[in-house]
Design an enzyme around this catalytic site. Structure first.
Site, short mmCIF file in Angstrom:
data_model
loop_
_atom_site.label_atom_id
_atom_site.label_comp_id
_atom_site.label_asym_id
_atom_site.label_seq_id
_atom_site.Cartn_x
_atom_site.Cartn_y
_atom_site.Cartn_z
N ILE A 147 51.35 -43.98 -70.90
CA ILE A 147 52.43 -44.19 -71.87
C ILE A 147 53.79 -44.18 -71.18
O ILE A 147 54.64 -45.02 -71.39
CB ILE A 147 52.39 -43.09 -72.96
CG1 ILE A 147 51.17 -43.31 -73.86
CG2 ILE A 147 53.68 -43.10 -73.80
CD1 ILE A 147 50.99 -42.24 -74.91
N PRO A 189 35.90 -52.42 -64.18
CA PRO A 189 37.14 -51.64 -64.30
C PRO A 189 38.37 -52.47 -63.88
O PRO A 189 39.44 -52.35 -64.48
CB PRO A 189 36.92 -50.46 -63.36
CG PRO A 189 35.44 -50.32 -63.25
CD PRO A 189 34.90 -51.72 -63.35
N LYS A 222 34.07 -63.84 -59.11
CA LYS A 222 34.06 -63.35 -60.48
C LYS A 222 35.40 -62.70 -60.85
O LYS A 222 35.98 -62.97 -61.90
CB LYS A 222 32.94 -62.30 -60.60
CG LYS A 222 32.47 -62.01 -61.97
CD LYS A 222 31.08 -61.41 -61.87
CE LYS A 222 30.91 -60.20 -62.75
NZ LYS A 222 29.67 -59.49 -62.48
N GLY A 353 59.07 -23.61 -46.29
CA GLY A 353 58.49 -22.94 -47.44
C GLY A 353 59.54 -22.19 -48.22
O GLY A 353 60.69 -22.07 -47.78
N CYS A 380 62.26 -24.76 -40.37
CA CYS A 380 63.01 -24.29 -41.53
C CYS A 380 62.61 -22.84 -41.86
O CYS A 380 63.02 -21.92 -41.16
CB CYS A 380 62.82 -25.25 -42.69
SG CYS A 380 64.16 -25.16 -43.89
N HIS A 514 64.17 -30.49 -40.66
CA HIS A 514 62.80 -31.00 -40.77
C HIS A 514 62.61 -32.23 -39.88
O HIS A 514 62.70 -33.36 -40.35
CB HIS A 514 62.49 -31.37 -42.22
CG HIS A 514 62.42 -30.16 -43.12
ND1 HIS A 514 61.26 -29.44 -43.28
CD2 HIS A 514 63.36 -29.55 -43.85
CE1 HIS A 514 61.49 -28.43 -44.10
NE2 HIS A 514 62.77 -28.47 -44.45
N GLU A 516 59.99 -33.48 -38.82
CA GLU A 516 58.82 -34.27 -39.20
C GLU A 516 59.18 -35.48 -40.06
O GLU A 516 58.47 -36.48 -40.09
CB GLU A 516 57.77 -33.40 -39.92
CG GLU A 516 58.14 -32.93 -41.34
CD GLU A 516 58.96 -31.64 -41.38
OE1 GLU A 516 59.62 -31.33 -40.37
OE2 GLU A 516 58.95 -30.95 -42.43
N1 GLN Z 1 63.40 -21.14 -48.35
C1 GLN Z 1 64.20 -21.37 -47.20
C2 GLN Z 1 65.60 -21.79 -47.55
O1 GLN Z 1 65.87 -22.20 -48.65
C3 GLN Z 1 63.57 -22.40 -46.30
C4 GLN Z 1 63.53 -23.77 -46.92
C5 GLN Z 1 62.58 -24.70 -46.24
O2 GLN Z 1 61.73 -24.27 -45.46
N2 GLN Z 1 62.69 -25.99 -46.52
O3 GLN Z 1 66.47 -21.72 -46.72
#
Ligand code: GLN
Length: 542
Positions: A147, A189, A222, A353, A380, A514, A516
């Site tokens: 939707i 499908p 098909k 994280g 980070c 970052h 990566e």
């Molecule tokens: N939590 C941490 C901060 O806000 C690290 C952030 C992260 O790893 N992207 O600084």
């Protein structure tokens, strides 16, 4: 003249529309065309920045500081074209724009409606800032029949109609499931999915059919007949052993030729696919292998670390080795948890994280790496945890912690309330909205001469992408450096530590950004190449 290719998906989700779009982009690029890729996401969040990575996967950050869908990471990795804020839009952003305009009085007198106001706003987004591209590939998130996707489908229908078929093409990605009892790949499908598209007025021009085995010519005929597409526009997309094989596989199926012919362009020359064949050669014939432990929090959904796992693969490509990853939830290292899972690895990586859960396990992993001389890469949050570890166990600051987890005696990592973006000062109070208020996007960083990272990058000034709210506290610099943890990358005003590295260790580097996000298979990020090189050296020792 920019031509538009709209990519939709049907039958089931997770068919790899993002990869399919990225691979087609790479193929057109290999034929000398300039491409851009764009994603329309039908959910109501303004961007994915506030979504849990285990729900949505990684949040991909662009140079200009947008928090976007992870498919933009595929686009960049396959084409090398840096994505921008203008390359990802959600229903939430479209509606915010329309409602802000309504409040401003821009539609004065009109009843504001999905058609034309919302669809007009989507079309504006589609056409904005094409950046001189010959082809603009627009992927529509979700599956046909949802939707919430309807306004987007209506917008691309209208837009394609306005452009005309010489400038617009619709490609639909579907699945042909194999039914063992019948011994057949089933086309029904796909037929239903195309019917669904037709019900909103879109006749696909080509079908890209995922299948786990070759599609017999009778089935293809098909599909072409029932779905009203030319037989050569039914392209089989078979499962492959590496995502970097996809451009080569699509070319072998005639995908790029078919697209060029559709637009009436010359397809007689072969594209230059050497970049992809070289990568596949290295992936298929590694000279060795290394084992890396990724100690994180969102290991239940590996899409949370998409760019990271790709960048590690790229580091392997650069060193001609296969990189095997052990995904480990850091919580198992907490309390009485042993670190035995780290005993045989050749490198430890603690990724980005948020939040306190599992943080102590990451500190323990950093300590293990430091004490045992195992290569350590902290990204980070992984840098912040390594700094806390060194502060506690080498500097003797027992109360060292991060204010992200509440009050701490020694805020070795603390909330950033102001920083410079070029010449502009950014201010935060700590009470701001959570969405879009982190330190986001590319920032300049100066590298200290003589440092390991200065050698790795081979240049003094770098630009890397950030996404964080907390930062290593510069006031602890001297105490950290006295025990050998050097701050060797700094923001231009020298207030924000961006990189730390440990003296007298084979490889121990923490970065606040970052890396990566900028790694590509044909241009591996130097930090990942160097980390894997150190892991190769480590593998010879153990
Ligand atoms: N939590 C941490 C901060 O806000 C690290 C952030 C992260 O790893 N992207 O600084």
């Amino acid at each position: 003249m920019t031509r538009f290719i709209f990519i939709t998906g049907g039958v089931v989700s997770s068919l790899g529309k993002g990869l399919a779009s990225a691979a087609l982009g790479a193929l057109l690029q290999a034929r000398g065309f300039k491409v851009r890729l764009r994603k329309l996401d039908p959910y109501l969040n303004v961007d994915p920045g506030t979504m849990s990575p285990t729900q949505h996967g990684e949040v991909y950050v662009t140079d200009d500081g947008a928090e976007t869908d992870l498919d933009l990471g595929h686009y960049e990795r396959f084409t090398g074209v840096p994505s921008r804020q203008s390359d990802n839009v959600t229903t939430g952003r479209i509606y915010s724009t329309v409602i802000a305009r309504e409040r401003h009085g821009d539609y004065l007198g009109a009843t504001v409606q999905v058609i034309p106001h919302v669809t007009d706003a989507i079309k504006e987004f589609l056409a904005a800032d094409p950046g001189g591209a010959d082809f603009l590939l627009c992927e529509i998130g979700g599956t046909v029949g949802d939707i919430e996707g309807l306004p987007f489908l209506e917008a691309i229908r209208q837009f394609g109609n306005e452009l005309g078929s010489e400038r617009a093409m619709y490609i639909h990605l579907t699945l042909l499931p194999y039914i063992p009892t019948a011994g057949e790949l089933k086309t029904k499908p796909t037929q239903h999915s195309v019917k669904e598209l037709l019900s909103v007025g879109i006749q696909p021009d080509a079908l890209l059919c995922r299948a786990d085995r070759p599609i017999p010519s009778e089935e293809r005929r098909k599909i072409a007949q029932f779905c009203n597409v030319r037989p050569e526009a039914v392209i089989q997309a078979l499962d492959v052993d590496s995502i970097y094989q996809v451009p080569i596989a699509y070319h072998a199926e005639g995908m790029d030729r078919m697209v060029l012919r559709y637009f009436g362009l010359d397809a007689s020359q072969e594209p230059d696919l050497s970049r992809w064949t070289d990568i596949m050669e290295r992936i298929r014939k590694p000279e060795g292998e290394v084992r890396i432990a990724v100690v994180g929090k969102y290991t239940a959904l590996l899409d949370s670390y998409k760019s990271l796992s790709e960048a590690l693969t790229h580091g392997g490509i650069a060193n001609n080795v296969r990189v095997n990853l052990d995904w480990i939830s850091s919580e198992i290292f907490e309390g009485d948890g042993t670190l035995e899972k780290l005993e045989d690895v050749h490198g430890i990586l603690v990724p980005g994280g948020f939040g306190e859960r599992g943080a102590e396990g990451k500190v323990a992993a950093a300590r293990f790496a430091r004490e045992k001389g195992v290569p350590y890469f902290g990204i980070c949050f992984g840098m912040q945890m390594a700094v806390i570890e060194v502060a506690r166990h080498l500097c003797g600051i027992a109360g060292a912690g991060s204010t992200e987890f509440g009050q701490v005696k020694d805020p070795v990592v603390g909330l950033m309330t102001e920083w410079m973006r070029g010449n502009e000062r950014e201010l935060r109070t700590g009470e701001d909205n959570l969405g879009g208020t982190m330190r986001l996007g590319a920032y300049e960083c100066k590298l200290k001469s003589g440092s390991r990272v200065r050698g790795i990058y081979g240049t003094e000034v770098i630009h890397e992408r950030h996404r964080h709210r907390y930062e290593v506290n510069i006031n602890y610099r001297k105490r950290l450096e006295d025990v050998g943890l050097m701050v060797c990358g700094l923001s231009p005003d020298e207030q924000l530590p961006e990189i730390v590295e440990l003296n007298d260790h084979p490889w121990f580097v923490g970065v606040q950004f970052h890396p990566e996000l900028k790694s590509k298979p044909f241009d591996p990020h130097p930090l990942f190449s160097s980390f894997i090189e150190a892991a190769v050296a480590q593998s010879r020792l153990v």
